[in-house]
Design an enzyme around this catalytic site. Structure first.
Site, mmCIF file in Angstrom:
data_model
loop_
_atom_site.group_PDB
_atom_site.id
_atom_site.type_symbol
_atom_site.label_atom_id
_atom_site.label_comp_id
_atom_site.label_asym_id
_atom_site.label_seq_id
_atom_site.Cartn_x
_atom_site.Cartn_y
_atom_site.Cartn_z
ATOM 1 N N HIS A 129 53.896 1.577 10.909
ATOM 2 C CA HIS A 129 53.022 0.736 10.091
ATOM 3 C C HIS A 129 53.600 0.470 8.702
ATOM 4 O O HIS A 129 53.070 -0.372 7.966
ATOM 5 C CB HIS A 129 51.640 1.380 9.945
ATOM 6 C CG HIS A 129 51.621 2.538 9.002
ATOM 7 N ND1 HIS A 129 52.185 3.765 9.312
ATOM 8 C CD2 HIS A 129 51.135 2.646 7.747
ATOM 9 C CE1 HIS A 129 52.038 4.571 8.283
ATOM 10 N NE2 HIS A 129 51.400 3.919 7.313
ATOM 11 N N HIS B 178 53.732 -1.797 3.457
ATOM 12 C CA HIS B 178 52.713 -1.031 4.178
ATOM 13 C C HIS B 178 51.779 -2.012 4.884
ATOM 14 O O HIS B 178 50.882 -2.567 4.259
ATOM 15 C CB HIS B 178 51.945 -0.158 3.180
ATOM 16 C CG HIS B 178 51.030 0.819 3.820
ATOM 17 N ND1 HIS B 178 49.817 0.470 4.394
ATOM 18 C CD2 HIS B 178 51.153 2.158 3.984
ATOM 19 C CE1 HIS B 178 49.244 1.538 4.874
ATOM 20 N NE2 HIS B 178 50.032 2.585 4.636
#
Length: 179
Positions: A85, A100
């Site tokens: 992620h 992110h």
């Protein structure tokens, strides 16, 4: 003799009184490309205090309209989170960025994400780093908003976010000046 060479190559400037002074080297600027296509936001708009209050560093955020993350500059992949992620990248000039994807996406344990690079790999601006299923993230995470954080702000003199509104991946998003 060295003073003449310095003056000849522009490393010294002549003062009004006829003396010379060494000129300061020009500050190094690094262009940062948008790593995603979508809408640009200030970090203060991110609904997570860690990012909004710049606890990890300054930067900007993008609400993605497609599930592709590309390299924002030429550099080296310094971290690919096992959950895919988030990814860390360092430019050849030493600028470090964390991308992110989404909020609370770590809890997805990599589901909906594919990493296309590995730690230590060199990449060029625009190379695909990650792909993700944007619909899956919308349904299973807090948000798709993606913070883009300069994690080593101590080496940066200035961060100028140049993008606003809609942005295409690979287009200019920011310029940073190194100390």
């Amino acid at each position: 003799m060295f003073n003449k060479l310095k003056k000849m190559f522009g490393l010294e400037e002549e003062q009004q009184d006829g003396t010379t002074q060494a000129s300061a080297p020009a500050a190094k600027q690094v262009a940062i490309k948008a790593p995603l296509t979508g809408e640009v936001h200030p970090l203060s708009d991110v609904p997570d205090p860690v990012f909004a209050e710049k606890m990890m560093g300054d930067g900007f955020a993008i609400t993605p309209s497609e599930g592709v993350v590309v390299a924002p500059f030429d550099g080296e992949i310094v971290q690919v989170f096992h959950t895919k992620h988030a990814i860390g990248i360092r430019s050849k000039d030493g600028v470090e960025i964390l991308i992110h994807v989404g909020l609370e996406t770590v809890k997805l344990n990599g589901e909906g994400f594919d990493a296309h690079v590995t730690e230590g790999q060199n990449v060029n601006a625009g190379d695909h780093l990650l792909t993700f299923n944007i619909d899956y993230i919308k349904e299973n995470a807090k948000s798709t908003i993606t913070p883009v954080i300069f994690t080593n702000g101590d080496v940066l003199e200035n961060i100028n976010i140049t993008a606003s509104g809609s942005v295409q991946k690979g287009t200019d998003a920011a310029v940073v000046t190194l100390k």
